[in-house]
Design a protein around this motif. Structure first.
Motif, short mmCIF file in Angstrom:
data_model
loop_
_atom_site.label_atom_id
_atom_site.label_comp_id
_atom_site.label_asym_id
_atom_site.label_seq_id
_atom_site.Cartn_x
_atom_site.Cartn_y
_atom_site.Cartn_z
N SER A 123 0.80 -1.23 0.00
CA SER A 123 0.00 0.00 0.00
C SER A 123 0.83 1.28 0.00
O SER A 123 0.32 2.35 -0.29
N ASN A 124 2.13 1.16 0.32
CA ASN A 124 3.00 2.33 0.30
C ASN A 124 4.45 1.88 0.05
O ASN A 124 4.73 0.68 0.05
N GLU A 125 5.34 2.84 -0.16
CA GLU A 125 6.73 2.51 -0.48
C GLU A 125 7.40 1.70 0.62
O GLU A 125 8.14 0.76 0.34
N ARG A 126 7.12 2.05 1.84
CA ARG A 126 7.74 1.34 2.97
C ARG A 126 7.33 -0.14 2.99
O ARG A 126 8.15 -1.01 3.24
N GLN A 127 6.07 -0.39 2.73
CA GLN A 127 5.61 -1.78 2.71
C GLN A 127 6.20 -2.53 1.52
O GLN A 127 6.57 -3.69 1.64
N VAL A 128 6.29 -1.88 0.37
CA VAL A 128 6.89 -2.52 -0.81
C VAL A 128 8.33 -2.93 -0.49
O VAL A 128 8.75 -4.05 -0.79
N GLN A 129 9.08 -2.05 0.15
CA GLN A 129 10.45 -2.37 0.54
C GLN A 129 10.48 -3.53 1.54
O GLN A 129 11.31 -4.43 1.43
N ALA A 130 9.57 -3.52 2.50
CA ALA A 130 9.52 -4.59 3.50
C ALA A 130 9.21 -5.94 2.85
O ALA A 130 9.79 -6.96 3.24
N ILE A 131 8.32 -5.95 1.88
CA ILE A 131 7.98 -7.19 1.18
C ILE A 131 9.22 -7.73 0.45
O ILE A 131 9.56 -8.90 0.58
N ALA A 132 9.89 -6.84 -0.29
CA ALA A 132 11.08 -7.27 -1.04
C ALA A 132 12.18 -7.78 -0.09
O ALA A 132 12.80 -8.80 -0.35
N LYS A 133 12.39 -7.07 1.00
CA LYS A 133 13.40 -7.51 1.97
C LYS A 133 12.98 -8.82 2.65
O LYS A 133 13.82 -9.67 2.95
N GLY A 134 11.68 -8.99 2.86
CA GLY A 134 11.17 -10.24 3.43
C GLY A 134 11.43 -11.43 2.51
O GLY A 134 11.75 -12.53 2.97
N ILE A 135 11.30 -11.20 1.21
CA ILE A 135 11.61 -12.26 0.24
C ILE A 135 13.09 -12.62 0.34
O ILE A 135 13.45 -13.79 0.41
N ASN A 136 13.93 -11.60 0.38
CA ASN A 136 15.37 -11.83 0.50
C ASN A 136 15.70 -12.63 1.77
O ASN A 136 16.47 -13.59 1.72
N ASP A 137 15.11 -12.25 2.88
CA ASP A 137 15.35 -12.94 4.14
C ASP A 137 14.90 -14.40 4.08
O ASP A 137 15.59 -15.30 4.54
N ALA A 138 13.71 -14.63 3.49
CA ALA A 138 13.15 -15.99 3.43
C ALA A 138 14.00 -16.91 2.58
O ALA A 138 14.24 -18.06 2.97
N VAL A 139 14.48 -16.43 1.44
CA VAL A 139 15.30 -17.31 0.60
C VAL A 139 16.71 -17.47 1.18
O VAL A 139 17.30 -18.53 1.05
N SER A 140 17.20 -16.44 1.86
CA SER A 140 18.52 -16.56 2.51
C SER A 140 18.49 -17.62 3.60
O SER A 140 19.46 -18.35 3.78
N GLU A 141 17.39 -17.70 4.34
CA GLU A 141 17.24 -18.73 5.38
C GLU A 141 17.33 -20.14 4.80
O GLU A 141 17.70 -21.08 5.50
N LYS A 142 16.97 -20.27 3.53
CA LYS A 142 17.02 -21.57 2.86
C LYS A 142 18.36 -21.79 2.16
O LYS A 142 18.55 -22.77 1.44
N GLY A 143 19.29 -20.85 2.35
CA GLY A 143 20.61 -20.97 1.74
C GLY A 143 20.66 -20.58 0.28
O GLY A 143 21.61 -20.92 -0.43
N LEU A 144 19.66 -19.84 -0.17
CA LEU A 144 19.59 -19.42 -1.57
C LEU A 144 19.89 -17.94 -1.68
O LEU A 144 19.80 -17.19 -0.70
#
Length: 118
Positions: A43-64
């Motif tokens: 809904s806003n720039e801050r949330q868009v950034q949080a979503i993208a960073k959340g994706i990065n964190d989730a795949v990093s946890e899997k070693g990707l």
């Protein structure tokens, strides 16, 4: 890791950051870019950034690793390239303008189960 499994990890990461209107398109046989596109919005720039960073964190946890991430600074359309999956995280105002769902209308939607659905 198989593409479909990675798709569910990415979709869950988006859902965890309260992304809205999350859809997945099966791009196999339609585009050589990726097996799947995952499209969502914040809904806003801050949330868009949080979503993208959340994706990065989730795949990093899997070693990707993410192959490439574009647009994080302005957070109007962040493209997260995971190789077999390309995730498009839009600001809600940009999503309707670019309308990737219509552009790639030949691609079938993939069912993904998210906790916010319902």
């Amino acid at each position: 890791m198989e593409s479909k499994e990675l798709l569910h990890i990415v979709a869950k990461a988006c859902d965890d950051k309260r992304a809205q209107n999350v859809i997945a398109l099966d791009m196999k046989g339609i585009s050589f870019i990726a097996d799947y596109f995952l499209i969502c919005e914040g809904s806003n720039e801050r949330q868009v950034q949080a979503i993208a960073k959340g994706i990065n964190d989730a795949v990093s946890e899997k070693g990707l690793n993410i192959a490439r991430m574009e647009g994080l600074e302005h957070a109007r359309w962040v493209l997260v390239d995971l190789g077999s999956i390309v995730c498009h995280v839009f600001h809600k105002d940009e999503r309707s303008y670019y309308n990737l769902e219509r552009l790639w209308g030949d691609a079938p939607q993939v069912s993904i189960q998210l906790k916010q659905e319902g």
